[in-house]
Scaffold this motif. Structure first.
Motif, short mmCIF file in Angstrom:
data_model
loop_
_atom_site.label_atom_id
_atom_site.label_comp_id
_atom_site.label_asym_id
_atom_site.label_seq_id
_atom_site.Cartn_x
_atom_site.Cartn_y
_atom_site.Cartn_z
N PHE A 30 37.53 11.60 57.88
CA PHE A 30 38.43 10.50 57.55
C PHE A 30 38.91 10.61 56.11
CE2 PHE A 30 38.95 6.24 55.72
CZ PHE A 30 40.01 5.79 56.49
N THR A 31 38.00 10.94 55.20
CA THR A 31 38.37 11.10 53.80
C THR A 31 39.38 12.21 53.62
OG1 THR A 31 36.16 10.34 53.17
CG2 THR A 31 37.43 11.47 51.49
N PHE A 32 39.19 13.32 54.32
CA PHE A 32 40.14 14.43 54.25
C PHE A 32 41.54 13.98 54.65
CE2 PHE A 32 42.44 17.64 56.69
CZ PHE A 32 42.68 18.58 55.69
N TRP A 33 41.65 13.31 55.78
CA TRP A 33 42.97 12.88 56.26
C TRP A 33 43.58 11.81 55.36
CZ3 TRP A 33 45.65 15.90 59.09
CH2 TRP A 33 45.02 16.76 59.96
N LEU A 34 42.75 10.96 54.81
CA LEU A 34 43.24 9.94 53.88
C LEU A 34 43.80 10.58 52.62
CD1 LEU A 34 43.47 6.87 53.42
CD2 LEU A 34 41.25 6.99 52.30
N VAL A 35 43.09 11.54 52.06
CA VAL A 35 43.56 12.25 50.87
C VAL A 35 44.81 13.05 51.18
CG1 VAL A 35 42.96 14.07 49.21
CG2 VAL A 35 41.31 12.28 49.75
N LEU A 36 44.86 13.70 52.32
CA LEU A 36 46.04 14.47 52.71
C LEU A 36 47.27 13.57 52.82
CD1 LEU A 36 47.14 17.26 53.56
CD2 LEU A 36 46.65 16.59 55.91
N CYS A 37 47.12 12.43 53.45
CA CYS A 37 48.24 11.48 53.57
C CYS A 37 48.67 10.97 52.19
CB CYS A 37 47.86 10.31 54.46
SG CYS A 37 47.73 10.74 56.19
N MET B 89 48.40 12.56 49.35
CA MET B 89 49.09 13.65 48.65
C MET B 89 50.51 13.82 49.17
SD MET B 89 46.02 16.43 48.24
CE MET B 89 47.11 17.71 47.68
N ILE B 90 50.70 13.70 50.48
CA ILE B 90 52.04 13.83 51.05
C ILE B 90 52.94 12.69 50.57
CG2 ILE B 90 53.35 13.70 53.22
CD1 ILE B 90 51.01 15.28 54.50
N LEU B 91 52.42 11.48 50.56
CA LEU B 91 53.21 10.34 50.07
C LEU B 91 53.53 10.48 48.59
CD1 LEU B 91 51.47 7.39 51.93
CD2 LEU B 91 53.76 8.30 52.35
N LEU B 92 52.58 10.95 47.80
CA LEU B 92 52.82 11.16 46.39
C LEU B 92 53.87 12.24 46.16
CD1 LEU B 92 51.97 10.44 43.49
CD2 LEU B 92 50.26 12.24 43.66
N ALA B 93 53.77 13.34 46.90
CA ALA B 93 54.74 14.42 46.77
C ALA B 93 56.14 13.96 47.17
CB ALA B 93 54.32 15.61 47.62
N THR B 94 56.23 13.16 48.21
CA THR B 94 57.51 12.63 48.64
C THR B 94 58.10 11.72 47.57
OG1 THR B 94 56.77 12.71 50.93
CG2 THR B 94 58.68 11.34 50.47
N ASN B 95 57.28 10.92 46.97
CA ASN B 95 57.73 10.00 45.95
C ASN B 95 58.16 10.72 44.67
OD1 ASN B 95 58.23 7.49 44.78
ND2 ASN B 95 56.17 7.36 43.98
#
Length: 92
Positions: free
Chosen positions: A18-25, A27-33
């Motif tokens: 769960f932590t892995f997927w939370l961090v991945l999401c 990072m994707i949101l941060l990169a998009t922003n």
């Protein structure tokens, strides 16, 4: 008794999956922003150039500043992380 209290405390922690997927999401949101302000200058460069009355050379450097900042940050962040700790560095 301490075994059962340790067991209940560990079951309240999120799983590593769960932590892995939370961090991945995150990072994707941060990169998009972060992507939009960096690449937006290319499409509005003529407007900025005319508004600020600057040369092509200067608008080119203006577009290079974010990339140079990322490069400098990537070079110095490990040293800062070792000195102040990873968590403190990320918070700052």
């Amino acid at each position: 008794m301490s075994t059962s209290s340790n067991l209940s405390a560990s079951s309240s922690l999120p799983s590593s999956r769960f932590t892995f997927w939370l961090v991945l999401c995150a990072m994707i949101l941060l990169a998009t922003n972060m992507r939009a302000p960096i690449v937006a200058l290319g499409s509005i460069a003529p407007v900025v150039k005319d508004a600020l009355d600057i040369s092509e050379f200067q608008i080119g450097w203006l577009g290079a500043v974010p990339m140079l900042s990322f490069a400098v940050g990537a070079l110095i962040s490990p040293t800062i992380g070792k000195r102040f700790g990873l968590e403190n560095t990320l918070i700052a």
